[in-house]
Design a protein around this motif. Structure first.
Motif, PDB file in Angstrom:
ATOM      1  N   ALA A 127       0.893  -1.267  -0.021  1.00 31.73           N
ATOM      2  CA  ALA A 127       0.003   0.132  -0.155  1.00 31.73           C
ATOM      3  C   ALA A 127       0.904   1.291   0.019  1.00 31.73           C
ATOM      4  O   ALA A 127       0.637   2.197  -0.572  1.00 31.73           O
ATOM      5  CB  ALA A 127      -0.885   0.050   1.060  1.00 31.73           C
ATOM      6  N   SER A 128       2.014   1.195   0.741  1.00 31.86           N
ATOM      7  CA  SER A 128       2.975   2.324   0.625  1.00 31.86           C
ATOM      8  C   SER A 128       3.223   2.628  -0.606  1.00 31.86           C
ATOM      9  O   SER A 128       3.471   3.729  -1.036  1.00 31.86           O
ATOM     10  CB  SER A 128       3.897   2.123   1.781  1.00 31.86           C
ATOM     11  N   VAL A 129       3.959   1.476  -1.128  1.00 33.14           N
ATOM     12  CA  VAL A 129       4.592   1.759  -2.554  1.00 33.14           C
ATOM     13  C   VAL A 129       3.733   2.291  -3.580  1.00 33.14           C
ATOM     14  O   VAL A 129       3.717   3.185  -4.451  1.00 33.14           O
ATOM     15  CB  VAL A 129       5.436   0.308  -2.963  1.00 33.14           C
ATOM     16  N   GLU A 130       2.441   1.727  -3.536  1.00 33.04           N
ATOM     17  CA  GLU A 130       1.366   2.199  -4.704  1.00 33.04           C
ATOM     18  C   GLU A 130       1.024   3.627  -4.390  1.00 33.04           C
ATOM     19  O   GLU A 130       0.608   4.197  -5.303  1.00 33.04           O
ATOM     20  CB  GLU A 130       0.158   1.278  -4.401  1.00 33.04           C
ATOM     21  N   GLY A 131       0.974   3.862  -3.006  1.00 38.90           N
ATOM     22  CA  GLY A 131       0.616   5.187  -2.562  1.00 38.90           C
ATOM     23  C   GLY A 131       1.449   6.169  -3.092  1.00 38.90           C
ATOM     24  O   GLY A 131       1.274   7.407  -3.551  1.00 38.90           O
ATOM     25  N   ALA A 132       2.808   5.900  -2.908  1.00 32.82           N
ATOM     26  CA  ALA A 132       3.819   6.722  -3.438  1.00 32.82           C
ATOM     27  C   ALA A 132       3.792   6.890  -4.864  1.00 32.82           C
ATOM     28  O   ALA A 132       3.898   7.989  -5.269  1.00 32.82           O
ATOM     29  CB  ALA A 132       5.291   6.337  -2.861  1.00 32.82           C
ATOM     30  N   LEU A 133       3.507   5.948  -5.660  1.00 30.59           N
ATOM     31  CA  LEU A 133       3.343   6.050  -6.979  1.00 30.59           C
ATOM     32  C   LEU A 133       2.329   6.941  -7.493  1.00 30.59           C
ATOM     33  O   LEU A 133       2.393   7.624  -8.429  1.00 30.59           O
ATOM     34  CB  LEU A 133       3.331   4.644  -7.711  1.00 30.59           C
ATOM     35  N   GLU A 134       0.951   6.751  -6.744  1.00 24.86           N
ATOM     36  CA  GLU A 134      -0.071   7.794  -7.160  1.00 24.86           C
ATOM     37  C   GLU A 134       0.226   8.921  -7.050  1.00 24.86           C
ATOM     38  O   GLU A 134      -0.176   9.850  -7.570  1.00 24.86           O
ATOM     39  CB  GLU A 134      -1.175   6.977  -6.178  1.00 24.86           C
TER      40      GLU A 134
END
Length: 86
Positions: free
Chosen positions: A50-57
């Protein structure tokens, strides 16, 4: 003319070698990320994903980066995190 063709063949061979090295680096990173994810407990794993995906978004690519490149990166990261190598 023969010299020009020979030079082009040498450059092509160099590019092919560089490409092979990049493929090996990417595959090595896939293996490492997969191993790390597998050793995390499920809650920690989901938090990391979730952290990685949130950072990408939250990141906006520069205007000179083609949209297709951005989409490929996002798809690949999602695949790596959600469906790691077997």
């Amino acid at each position: 003319m023969k010299n020009l063709i020979a030079e082009l063949l040498v450059k092509l061979a160099e590019k092919e070698e560089e490409s092979k090295e990049l493929v090996a680096q990417v595959e090595a990173l896939e293996i490492v990320v997969t191993a790390l994810l597998r050793h995390l407990d499920p809650n920690t794993q989901q938090t990391l994903i979730a952290s990685v995906e949130g950072a990408l978004e939250g990141v906006q690519p520069e205007s000179n980066v083609p949209q297709r490149d951005t989409e490929l990166l996002q798809q690949y990261v999602k695949k790596l995190l959600r469906h790691p190598r077997t």
